[in-house]
Write a protein that holds these residues in place. Sequence first.
Motif, mmCIF file in Angstrom:
data_model
loop_
_atom_site.group_PDB
_atom_site.id
_atom_site.type_symbol
_atom_site.label_atom_id
_atom_site.label_comp_id
_atom_site.label_asym_id
_atom_site.label_seq_id
_atom_site.Cartn_x
_atom_site.Cartn_y
_atom_site.Cartn_z
ATOM 1 N N ILE A 153 5.467 53.548 -10.273
ATOM 2 C CA ILE A 153 4.064 53.178 -10.939
ATOM 3 C C ILE A 153 4.021 51.827 -11.584
ATOM 4 N N PHE A 154 3.304 51.068 -11.089
ATOM 5 C CA PHE A 154 2.945 49.682 -11.466
ATOM 6 C C PHE A 154 1.560 49.637 -11.976
ATOM 7 N N ASP A 155 1.836 49.132 -13.108
ATOM 8 C CA ASP A 155 0.346 49.185 -13.932
ATOM 9 C C ASP A 155 -0.289 47.569 -13.837
ATOM 10 N N CYS A 156 -1.286 47.441 -13.115
ATOM 11 C CA CYS A 156 -1.720 46.342 -12.965
ATOM 12 C C CYS A 156 -2.441 45.543 -13.925
ATOM 13 N N ARG A 157 -3.189 46.474 -14.925
ATOM 14 C CA ARG A 157 -3.633 45.809 -16.192
ATOM 15 C C ARG A 157 -2.486 45.211 -17.066
ATOM 16 N N THR A 158 -1.501 45.980 -17.309
ATOM 17 C CA THR A 158 -0.422 45.359 -18.051
ATOM 18 C C THR A 158 0.361 43.980 -17.544
ATOM 19 N N ALA A 159 0.564 44.133 -16.297
ATOM 20 C CA ALA A 159 0.709 42.855 -15.465
ATOM 21 C C ALA A 159 -0.107 41.705 -15.443
ATOM 22 N N SER A 160 -1.484 41.975 -15.636
ATOM 23 C CA SER A 160 -2.515 41.101 -15.159
ATOM 24 C C SER A 160 -2.570 39.842 -16.203
ATOM 25 N N GLY A 161 -1.976 40.260 -17.329
ATOM 26 C CA GLY A 161 -1.716 39.078 -18.524
ATOM 27 C C GLY A 161 -0.690 37.994 -18.068
ATOM 28 N N ALA A 162 0.260 38.346 -17.493
ATOM 29 C CA ALA A 162 1.143 37.279 -16.968
ATOM 30 C C ALA A 162 0.508 36.373 -15.937
ATOM 31 N N VAL A 163 1.241 35.135 -15.609
ATOM 32 C CA VAL A 163 0.769 34.128 -14.845
ATOM 33 C C VAL A 163 0.942 34.791 -13.479
ATOM 34 N N ARG A 164 0.551 33.999 -12.582
ATOM 35 C CA ARG A 164 0.310 34.612 -11.158
ATOM 36 C C ARG A 164 1.627 34.846 -10.569
ATOM 37 N N GLU A 165 2.522 34.033 -10.731
ATOM 38 C CA GLU A 165 3.887 34.100 -9.917
ATOM 39 C C GLU A 165 4.711 35.296 -10.614
ATOM 40 N N GLU A 166 4.610 35.301 -12.072
ATOM 41 C CA GLU A 166 5.300 36.235 -12.603
ATOM 42 C C GLU A 166 4.752 37.624 -12.325
ATOM 43 N N PHE A 167 3.431 37.945 -12.191
ATOM 44 C CA PHE A 167 2.889 39.067 -11.725
ATOM 45 C C PHE A 167 3.192 39.385 -10.434
ATOM 46 N N PHE A 168 3.282 38.492 -9.489
ATOM 47 C CA PHE A 168 3.648 38.916 -8.196
ATOM 48 C C PHE A 168 5.078 39.227 -8.100
ATOM 49 N N ALA A 169 5.854 38.616 -8.898
ATOM 50 C CA ALA A 169 7.237 38.662 -8.704
ATOM 51 C C ALA A 169 7.462 40.121 -9.316
ATOM 52 N N ALA A 170 6.752 40.603 -10.339
ATOM 53 C CA ALA A 170 6.890 42.110 -10.569
ATOM 54 C C ALA A 170 6.423 42.920 -9.855
ATOM 55 N N LEU A 171 5.520 42.581 -8.885
ATOM 56 C CA LEU A 171 5.190 43.512 -8.059
ATOM 57 C C LEU A 171 5.786 43.851 -6.880
ATOM 58 N N TYR A 172 6.519 42.598 -6.420
ATOM 59 C CA TYR A 172 7.608 42.559 -5.574
ATOM 60 C C TYR A 172 8.750 43.413 -5.807
ATOM 61 N N THR A 173 9.309 43.245 -6.779
ATOM 62 C CA THR A 173 10.262 44.152 -7.560
ATOM 63 C C THR A 173 9.951 45.560 -7.503
ATOM 64 N N ALA A 174 8.815 46.247 -7.955
ATOM 65 C CA ALA A 174 8.073 47.331 -7.808
ATOM 66 C C ALA A 174 8.390 47.783 -6.412
ATOM 67 N N GLY A 175 7.916 47.037 -5.423
ATOM 68 C CA GLY A 175 7.742 47.319 -3.976
ATOM 69 C C GLY A 175 9.307 47.433 -3.609
ATOM 70 N N ARG A 176 10.090 46.404 -3.889
ATOM 71 C CA ARG A 176 11.441 46.668 -3.433
ATOM 72 C C ARG A 176 12.207 47.893 -3.740
#
Length: 240
Positions: free
Chosen positions: A86-109
């Motif tokens: 479960i990945f929360d886009c609103r929580t992560a949306s406050g991060a800079v773009r690179e950090e946001f997508f790094a977190a998403l990739y980690t969740a995807g992995r």
Amino acid sequence: IDMRVADFILQNGESTLDRGVARVFLPGGLGKLPVREELSQQLADAIAADGAERETLYVCLKGPQGVGRETCACRAAELLDVPAVIFDCRTASGAVREEFFAALYTAGRETLLTQGVMILRRVDALFDEPETAAGVLDVAGRFSGVVFVLLDTDAVSVEAAGGRRWIELTLDVPHRGESIALWERELTRLPLREPIEASELANKFSFTPAQIAGTARTAAGMALLAGPLDRRELADAAYS
């Protein structure tokens, strides 16, 4: 090599993802739902019959906060006997773009390692930036053959759906019979000073499943301090 990957290889996947990135819901945590069990089963059956070789299937569940979208998605995953990441886009949306997508990739992995499904919460928080929203959906689809997309009732999802394989369902506040079932489940767990019928509460409060569960948590806390509850005290918990 990332420590999570090393742990996965050396410990056969026994360790879990850092909860600061996403939550991993493992099968066995829910069991049969008092409401939406049939819908969860229908979703699980549809996913199982869809086949692994086709393009990613996006299952969009819309509804008001607390109506049970995430629970329904997790139960469908549980019926398929796979984890849900479960990945929360609103929580992560406050991060800079690179950090946001790094977190998403980690969740995807993590989804890929555990052979699970991904659940994207509050994707509508990204709708002001359509390219970002599309990017999130595309990245999730690389890692998961099924992606649950959870949106608020009034979110317009036409652009997000695009040319994707997209199923969209709206979950409403439970009707009276479902509310009674939810209240009955919670009342059996509470110390009561007098008999209280679930139908009384269902008639008085038009609540989402989360609000019913929240009332029970508040009431349980009150009972710890004051002992068994009466009808008025339970109503106070609901109003709070």
